[in-house]
Design a protein around this motif. Sequence first.
Motif, PDB file in Angstrom:
ATOM      1  N   ASN A  31       0.811  -1.317  -0.022  1.00 13.46           N
ATOM      2  CA  ASN A  31       0.109   0.026  -0.070  1.00 13.46           C
ATOM      3  C   ASN A  31       0.826   1.429   0.050  1.00 13.46           C
ATOM      4  OD1 ASN A  31      -2.120  -1.674   0.219  1.00 13.46           O
ATOM      5  ND2 ASN A  31      -2.518  -1.627   2.495  1.00 13.46           N
ATOM      6  N   THR A  32       2.226   1.218   0.142  1.00  7.89           N
ATOM      7  CA  THR A  32       3.015   2.201  -0.021  1.00  7.89           C
ATOM      8  C   THR A  32       3.312   2.741  -1.344  1.00  7.89           C
ATOM      9  OG1 THR A  32       5.132   1.088  -0.069  1.00  7.89           O
ATOM     10  CG2 THR A  32       4.483   1.739   2.051  1.00  7.89           C
ATOM     11  N   LEU A  33       2.570   2.009  -2.128  1.00  8.80           N
ATOM     12  CA  LEU A  33       2.322   2.814  -3.611  1.00  8.80           C
ATOM     13  C   LEU A  33       1.096   3.124  -3.690  1.00  8.80           C
ATOM     14  CD1 LEU A  33       3.803   3.669  -6.097  1.00  8.80           C
ATOM     15  CD2 LEU A  33       3.090   1.428  -7.112  1.00  8.80           C
ATOM     16  N   ASP A  34       0.485   4.290  -3.432  1.00 10.56           N
ATOM     17  CA  ASP A  34      -0.839   4.675  -3.209  1.00 10.56           C
ATOM     18  C   ASP A  34      -1.463   5.010  -4.608  1.00 10.56           C
ATOM     19  OD1 ASP A  34      -3.018   5.311  -1.997  1.00 10.56           O
ATOM     20  OD2 ASP A  34      -2.478   7.261  -1.065  1.00 10.56           O
ATOM     21  N   TRP A  35      -2.831   4.661  -4.612  1.00  5.32           N
ATOM     22  CA  TRP A  35      -3.399   4.895  -5.946  1.00  5.32           C
ATOM     23  C   TRP A  35      -3.012   4.379  -7.126  1.00  5.32           C
ATOM     24  CZ3 TRP A  35      -7.891   6.759  -4.626  1.00  5.32           C
ATOM     25  CH2 TRP A  35      -8.012   7.535  -3.464  1.00  5.32           C
ATOM     26  N   ARG A  36      -2.433   2.983  -6.793  1.00  2.78           N
ATOM     27  CA  ARG A  36      -1.861   2.178  -7.851  1.00  2.78           C
ATOM     28  C   ARG A  36      -2.569   2.199  -8.925  1.00  2.78           C
ATOM     29  NH1 ARG A  36       1.883  -1.985  -7.072  1.00  2.78           N
ATOM     30  NH2 ARG A  36       1.986  -1.512  -4.814  1.00  2.78           N
ATOM     31  N   PHE A  37      -4.063   2.069  -8.987  1.00  2.00           N
ATOM     32  CA  PHE A  37      -4.661   1.778 -10.060  1.00  2.00           C
ATOM     33  C   PHE A  37      -5.374   2.996 -10.538  1.00  2.00           C
ATOM     34  CE2 PHE A  37      -4.483  -2.196  -7.788  1.00  2.00           C
ATOM     35  CZ  PHE A  37      -4.041  -3.073  -8.594  1.00  2.00           C
ATOM     36  N   ARG A  38      -4.742   4.028 -10.260  1.00  2.00           N
ATOM     37  CA  ARG A  38      -5.590   5.400 -10.799  1.00  2.00           C
ATOM     38  C   ARG A  38      -4.993   5.931 -12.210  1.00  2.00           C
ATOM     39  NH1 ARG A  38      -4.322  10.533  -7.060  1.00  2.00           N
ATOM     40  NH2 ARG A  38      -2.336  10.168  -7.827  1.00  2.00           N
ATOM     41  N   ASP A  39      -6.161   6.040 -12.989  1.00  2.00           N
ATOM     42  CA  ASP A  39      -5.793   6.584 -14.257  1.00  2.00           C
ATOM     43  C   ASP A  39      -4.542   7.644 -14.543  1.00  2.00           C
ATOM     44  OD1 ASP A  39      -7.613   4.825 -15.373  1.00  2.00           O
ATOM     45  OD2 ASP A  39      -8.883   6.247 -15.733  1.00  2.00           O
ATOM     46  N   SER A  40      -4.528   8.673 -13.512  1.00  2.00           N
ATOM     47  CA  SER A  40      -3.508   9.460 -13.547  1.00  2.00           C
ATOM     48  C   SER A  40      -2.100   9.450 -13.024  1.00  2.00           C
ATOM     49  CB  SER A  40      -3.998  10.813 -13.003  1.00  2.00           C
ATOM     50  OG  SER A  40      -4.275  10.456 -11.414  1.00  2.00           O
TER      51      SER A  40
END
Length: 212
Positions: A31-40
Amino acid sequence: MANGLANGTSERTKNRTFELVGGHPALDLVNTLDWRFRDSGPEELMTDYGDMVRFAEQSGLMSNAQARRLIRNTSETKAAQVVAAVRGLREAAAQVLYAALEDDVAPASAVAQSESCFKAAQKAQRLHWTGARLAWELPQSASLPELPLWLLSLSAAELMTSDEMERVRACGNAECRWLFLDTSKNHTRRWCDMKICGNRMKARRFKAQHRA
């Protein structure tokens, strides 16, 4: 110290607080790579060695005194190498864990990298007499900058080879998908944190209903 990180460690790094909602250090590491699946694009929370050490400390894998000594005594070159290795472990674990959630086959490369990290950590362990029995322990010297990597590797190995894998879930927010252990009574937990993604998704549904 001239070769250490103490002088280059910012107040942000010293005061970094991680959202530990996963219920296990290996899941919080992913989880320390946040917003892993965000388009941006995702957001890196483990920006340097100081962040990585603070994460290990806050996860209960090492003491505050150990963390301070490592930050003070680790050279910038070595620190960068260890951070890269921990991120490699993190991404290999992420591929394995998300594949398991989707009933898919984990990529062979991710399994191989996980195995490499696990074996290196196991090799670093030494037998220690506790007074009643022998136990495997990692050396705790401040001159070993790889200590956080080894601790996180052993933690990931413990989870990923256990029956706890059956309780791993992903946040219901499609852009977030933070991982956590579902320890709820009926195994119905949906969000990484109700205050964060739960409320956010409820508000989104409310707005959509009223627009309609």
